[in-house]
Enzyme design. Structure first.
Site, PDB file in Angstrom:
ATOM      1  N   ASP A 199      36.100  -2.255  31.933  1.00  0.00           N
ATOM      2  CA  ASP A 199      37.435  -1.687  31.770  1.00  0.00           C
ATOM      3  C   ASP A 199      37.305  -0.254  31.264  1.00  0.00           C
ATOM      4  OD1 ASP A 199      40.442  -2.891  31.572  1.00  0.00           O
ATOM      5  OD2 ASP A 199      40.154  -1.283  30.111  1.00  0.00           O
ATOM      6  N   ASN A 226      46.272   8.871  33.083  1.00  0.00           N
ATOM      7  CA  ASN A 226      47.426   8.957  33.977  1.00  0.00           C
ATOM      8  C   ASN A 226      48.589   9.717  33.335  1.00  0.00           C
ATOM      9  OD1 ASN A 226      46.384   7.630  36.240  1.00  0.00           O
ATOM     10  ND2 ASN A 226      46.877   5.613  35.410  1.00  0.00           N
ATOM     11  N   ASP A 261      43.350   8.544  39.918  1.00  0.00           N
ATOM     12  CA  ASP A 261      42.677   7.983  41.092  1.00  0.00           C
ATOM     13  C   ASP A 261      41.297   8.605  41.290  1.00  0.00           C
ATOM     14  OD1 ASP A 261      44.807   6.351  41.595  1.00  0.00           O
ATOM     15  OD2 ASP A 261      45.596   7.513  43.285  1.00  0.00           O
ATOM     16  N   GLU A 295      42.330  -0.293  36.257  1.00  0.00           N
ATOM     17  CA  GLU A 295      41.057   0.260  35.783  1.00  0.00           C
ATOM     18  C   GLU A 295      40.025  -0.824  35.516  1.00  0.00           C
ATOM     19  OE1 GLU A 295      43.688  -0.043  32.015  1.00  0.00           O
ATOM     20  OE2 GLU A 295      43.895   0.031  34.202  1.00  0.00           O
TER      21      GLU A 295
END
Length: 345
Positions: free
Chosen positions: A204, A212, A221, A247
């Site tokens: 993770d 973001n 991305d 993620e």
């Protein structure tokens, strides 16, 4: 010709790569109309001078069941491409190559010259004609197109890692192969450690929401793409890499021991931490890992590794935690598997 058309149609209905490889070799040997003694579908693994040959499916006339190298084959025991001049030549020129001393021995690469990873090696008692090679190349083109369709359905559209829906099948294949040894055609194989097994790791990205929020989803991305690229370059050719969404990533790998599994993950963690992501800078990852146990299910194995990830994130992040170690140290309570455990994948 009718048998060839029917066999090609049957190939189009297959959704399992192992079955597709097996049936391709069987088709080439028995229904192509070309007089062949043997066929071997080979995957090229590695890079540069250390490219090696992994047999996906090999069949000879009179042999009922094709043979193959196990996915978990020891890299160092696989033969090098450079040991086979015809294979080497086919990869170099990007098209069919024949043995000058035996024109019935031909190797045909599959795919574009820039990304050749599979080749078909055939043997015939007589020299193969140009029409024979053209026919085999056409069959391989159909096979290549089918592989492309499988990739489209099995790969994550952003990272091109395997997607979540392919995980169950790979999981059960991995557990089925746990007790298998390397093929008998590798008599010098190393003795495998009694602690060897398959490990499932969940990865993770730490504080990914901040990426973001602060830089936008396009940069987010890009981070996911770069993490996936680091995964492909860090892990071995037979380690199976997945993006489960967001993620979260999953790694299915066979290792000699828990120490080896943790070391591989720790190397990757350090590599991510040292990488400078454009605009973002430093990114870290938290990972949890668990060994697969007998009669395990995808959901129970994932659940154990996921608990280890949560522990890692709650205790500082940017670390690798082994579920079994955490249980042994009393930091986590052993997960009890319900007999009615339902697979949620």
């Amino acid at each position: 010709m009718n048998a060839l058309v029917q066999s090609l149609a049957a190939l189009g209905g297959l959704r399992d790569r192992d079955a597709l490889d097996t049936e391709l070799v069987r088709l080439v040997l028995t229904n192509s109309g070309v007089n062949l003694q043997a066929a071997n579908l080979i995957r090229v693994v590695g890079e540069g001078d250390d490219r090696r040959c992994l047999s996906l499916s090999a069949l000879e006339q009179g042999q009922e069941k094709p043979s193959r190298d196990l996915l978990w084959s020891d890299w160092s025991l696989l033969p090098k491409v450079s040991d086979f001049p015809v294979r080497q030549r086919a990869l170099e020129i990007g098209r069919a190559a024949a043995n000058p001393q035996d024109l019935g021995h031909v190797v045909l690469p599959v795919g574009q010259a820039q990304s050749l990873q599979i080749m078909l090696e055939v043997s015939s008692p007589k020299p193969l004609q140009a029409a024979d090679i053209d026919l085999l190349q056409s069959i391989l083109l159909a096979y290549q197109n089918l592989l492309g369709l499988l990739d489209y359905g099995e790969r994550d559209s952003l990272t091109e890692l395997l997607n979540r829906k392919t995980f169950d099948g790979a999981f059960f294949k991995a557990t089925a192969d746990q007790s298998n040894t390397l093929p008998a055609n590798m008599p010098e194989r190393r003795h495998e450690s009694p602690d060897a097994g398959v490990w499932l790791a969940v990865l993770d990205i730490d504080h990914f929401k901040r990426v973001n929020d602060n830089f936008g989803h396009l940069i987010g991305d890009e981070v996911l793409l770069l993490v996936a690229r680091l995964m492909r370059s860090n892990f071995r050719f037979h380690d199976q890499l997945y993006r489960f969404g967001g993620e979260e990533f999953v790694i299915l790998m066979r290792c000699e021991s828990a120490v080896h599994a943790e070391s591989a993950l720790e190397r990757f963690r350090e590599r991510v931490q040292a990488y400078v992501f454009p605009q973002v800078g430093t990114i870290t990852v938290s990972m949890g890992v668990s060994v697969l146990s007998p009669n395990d299910t995808p959901s129970s194995a994932f659940g154990r590794a996921d608990k280890a990830v949560y522990y890692a994130k709650e205790h500082g992040r940017n670390q690798v935690c082994n579920y079994q170690t955490l249980v042994a140290e009393g930091k986590l309570v052993e997960q009890v598997v319900d007999e009615m455990d339902v697979d949620l994948f």
